[in-house]
Design an enzyme around this catalytic site. Sequence first.
Site, PDB file in Angstrom:
ATOM      1  N   CYS A  95       0.850  -1.123   0.131  1.00  0.00           N
ATOM      2  CA  CYS A  95       0.059  -0.047  -0.089  1.00  0.00           C
ATOM      3  C   CYS A  95       0.906   1.150   0.177  1.00  0.00           C
ATOM      4  CB  CYS A  95      -0.927  -0.081   1.079  1.00  0.00           C
ATOM      5  SG  CYS A  95      -0.222   0.201   2.807  1.00  0.00           S
ATOM      6  N   ARG A 143      -3.339  -0.785   5.170  1.00  0.00           N
ATOM      7  CA  ARG A 143      -3.955  -1.906   4.333  1.00  0.00           C
ATOM      8  C   ARG A 143      -2.918  -3.002   4.063  1.00  0.00           C
ATOM      9  NH1 ARG A 143      -5.219   1.642  -0.602  1.00  0.00           N
ATOM     10  NH2 ARG A 143      -3.442   2.670   0.299  1.00  0.00           N
ATOM     11  N   ASP A 176      -8.289   3.384   1.157  1.00  0.00           N
ATOM     12  CA  ASP A 176      -7.387   3.724   2.246  1.00  0.00           C
ATOM     13  C   ASP A 176      -8.085   4.255   3.525  1.00  0.00           C
ATOM     14  OD1 ASP A 176      -5.177   4.928   4.034  1.00  0.00           O
ATOM     15  OD2 ASP A 176      -4.368   5.774   2.332  1.00  0.00           O
TER      16      ASP A 176
END
Length: 158
Positions: A11, A17, A128
């Site tokens: 990420c 994440r 996100d």
Amino acid sequence: MTTLYSILFVCMGNICRSPTAHGVFRHKVMRQSMADRVAIDSAGTHNYHPGSAPDARSQAHAAKRGYDLSDLRARQIRQSDFERFDLILVMDWDNLADVKEICPPPHLPKIRRLTEFCQRSDSPVVPDPYYGGPQGFDQVLDLVEDACDGLILHVQTV
């Protein structure tokens, strides 16, 4: 004899994440008794949080579902990762573009979106959650759990 298959989750900052995906997939791999044949890591496209533990909110939401992320530490993706990993799974379109931009051409086929492995969701990305509320972290876990179930099936066929 089984061979080791290696997966890198990516990420932006490697604190929400990708460590969530790392921890969830690690848990599922262990439950499937596949830990001896799967290597797992995570990284960020940016070096915002080197050496930092995952975001406290990510850890708390993951812990509610039985996943421990506390031992994971943020790092930036390295050139050696493209050679080392069999599969590089990004969380969103920006991550995809950033990773492809620095990837040596022979390794481009290794880069995919994690959500390609989802079995129930049709979301193209794992959004996100960093600037949002608690529901964002639950959504990340929902998508990651779904994708990791599909990823387990994929790894069982390679």
